[in-house]
Design a protein around this motif. Sequence first.
Motif, PDB file in Angstrom:
ATOM      1  N   ILE A 143     -27.148  10.047 -12.869  1.00  0.00           N
ATOM      2  CA  ILE A 143     -27.522  10.017 -14.430  1.00  0.00           C
ATOM      3  C   ILE A 143     -25.974   9.890 -15.328  1.00  0.00           C
ATOM      4  O   ILE A 143     -26.023   9.069 -16.087  1.00  0.00           O
ATOM      5  N   SER A 144     -25.164  10.406 -14.611  1.00  0.00           N
ATOM      6  CA  SER A 144     -23.850  10.407 -15.136  1.00  0.00           C
ATOM      7  C   SER A 144     -23.383   8.982 -14.985  1.00  0.00           C
ATOM      8  O   SER A 144     -22.786   8.140 -16.115  1.00  0.00           O
ATOM      9  N   ARG A 145     -23.593   8.070 -13.968  1.00  0.00           N
ATOM     10  CA  ARG A 145     -23.357   6.675 -13.926  1.00  0.00           C
ATOM     11  C   ARG A 145     -24.047   5.800 -14.794  1.00  0.00           C
ATOM     12  O   ARG A 145     -23.641   4.877 -15.414  1.00  0.00           O
ATOM     13  N   ARG A 146     -25.437   6.124 -14.690  1.00  0.00           N
ATOM     14  CA  ARG A 146     -26.141   5.376 -15.820  1.00  0.00           C
ATOM     15  C   ARG A 146     -25.888   5.654 -17.330  1.00  0.00           C
ATOM     16  O   ARG A 146     -26.174   4.622 -18.025  1.00  0.00           O
ATOM     17  N   GLN A 147     -25.382   6.809 -17.639  1.00  0.00           N
ATOM     18  CA  GLN A 147     -24.755   6.843 -18.958  1.00  0.00           C
ATOM     19  C   GLN A 147     -23.728   6.033 -19.043  1.00  0.00           C
ATOM     20  O   GLN A 147     -23.446   5.303 -20.484  1.00  0.00           O
ATOM     21  N   GLU A 148     -22.824   5.792 -18.027  1.00  0.00           N
ATOM     22  CA  GLU A 148     -21.674   4.983 -18.194  1.00  0.00           C
ATOM     23  C   GLU A 148     -21.998   3.698 -18.355  1.00  0.00           C
ATOM     24  O   GLU A 148     -21.560   2.801 -19.035  1.00  0.00           O
ATOM     25  N   GLY A 149     -23.297   3.184 -17.484  1.00  0.00           N
ATOM     26  CA  GLY A 149     -23.517   1.887 -17.783  1.00  0.00           C
ATOM     27  C   GLY A 149     -24.425   1.708 -19.190  1.00  0.00           C
ATOM     28  O   GLY A 149     -24.985   0.575 -19.570  1.00  0.00           O
ATOM     29  N   GLY A 150     -24.644   2.729 -19.980  1.00  0.00           N
ATOM     30  CA  GLY A 150     -25.410   2.576 -21.156  1.00  0.00           C
ATOM     31  C   GLY A 150     -26.882   2.763 -21.012  1.00  0.00           C
ATOM     32  O   GLY A 150     -27.696   2.665 -21.936  1.00  0.00           O
ATOM     33  N   VAL A 151     -27.042   3.183 -19.845  1.00  0.00           N
ATOM     34  CA  VAL A 151     -28.818   3.108 -19.526  1.00  0.00           C
ATOM     35  C   VAL A 151     -29.332   4.534 -19.952  1.00  0.00           C
ATOM     36  O   VAL A 151     -30.518   4.677 -20.579  1.00  0.00           O
ATOM     37  N   ALA A 152     -28.503   5.740 -19.655  1.00  0.00           N
ATOM     38  CA  ALA A 152     -28.920   7.004 -19.995  1.00  0.00           C
ATOM     39  C   ALA A 152     -28.211   7.455 -21.194  1.00  0.00           C
ATOM     40  O   ALA A 152     -27.175   6.967 -21.542  1.00  0.00           O
ATOM     41  N   SER A 153     -28.654   8.626 -21.828  1.00  0.00           N
ATOM     42  CA  SER A 153     -28.090   9.253 -23.075  1.00  0.00           C
ATOM     43  C   SER A 153     -27.482  10.393 -22.337  1.00  0.00           C
ATOM     44  O   SER A 153     -27.370  10.982 -21.460  1.00  0.00           O
TER      45      SER A 153
END
Length: 401
Positions: A143-153
């Motif tokens: 989830i942290s990586r997805r946040q960095e990619g702008g996918v997760a909040s």
Amino acid sequence: NTPAGAENSAQGNDLSTALQAAVRLNPSVKSKIAELKSLGYKLDEAEAGRLPSFSISAQSLYNNDDNYGVARGQVPIYSFGKISGSIKVAEQGIDVGKLSLLQVQRQLIEDTAAAYNSYWGIKQRVIIAEDNVAEHNRFYQMISRRQEGGVASAADVRLALSRLLQAQAQLEQIKGAAAKARNELEALTQIAISADKPVDQALAVFPAEQDPTKTAQDTDARVKVRMAELEQTKKEANLRKAERMPTLYARYDKYINPKYDYSSDNKVGLYLEGSLDGLGIIGQKRAAAAEAQIAVAEENLEDTRNEIKRRVANLVTERGIQNNIISSYEQSTEEMEETLKSIIRQFDAGRKSWIDVLNFQRELTDMRHQLVQAKTNWLEVSLRIAAINGRLDSEAEVKEP
């Protein structure tokens, strides 16, 4: 007296080592062994009643030349059952002591087997909790990586971190329970036991034709102690009757006087000695009281058998309940594991959220813990039944007297 393998902790972490240590090193066993040794001295004392006895007496009267002493030796020829009765009571006392030792050992076997099983079960739950922490950490990193990619909040990241911290707290709680379980086990064994090996499931299987409840009413150590106590009570009643009879001695009296030769007055012969205290009523009442104790001992035996029957019946019932629970939990766990895989695939496809994945991971972990606990409970009641019936004696290297 350290049991074989106990010196090497790498080889001494199975149930057998724990049981052998408990029945040899536990202070309650040592106390019973010391008590049994004292009973042996009581038997020696009773057997010594057959040996000759010696005594000496003297009289000195003022202004009288007829002062003399008597040295006496005598040996019992026939005591009408008093000496043999005392020996039988002492021998039966030793039998009771041996069975009392067996009772203590059996209780230690039962408690140690349950403690070992509990420690092993909690260690399996530690593994589940560690896997749960690893999974939550993996989810958090994703989830942290997805946040960095702008996918997760950021809210998704905070939720994942919260669940990770909860999983870590649960792990620490279970580790604490494991430490307490280890302490409970080592208090029984008196040596360090890490419980690295699972309990042999064959010890928890009972022959289909055998009814553990009925078998326990004869094999339980407490029942055996009660039976031996009943026999001892009967022998004590016979002894009380014999005590009212006289004793026939062979006696030799030697008279001693510094001024006169009393050699001609030395006496050898038979001597019958007896007494009736309180006109014989005291002895009669003692015999009657001893007879009454037989009825008490018989009732104690039946009461113990009934208690064993009730306890084992409850254990058998609990065993069946836990077996049914295990079947349900195993099926549920398999279904939930497959469902979690499906939820993760749906998440990757965008049809499920992170909250769905995290919630189901928690539910699956809880179900795994419940399954392990149910298996632990089933094995505990099975081991207790086996211990009561003496089926764990060989594992502990205990022999019934």
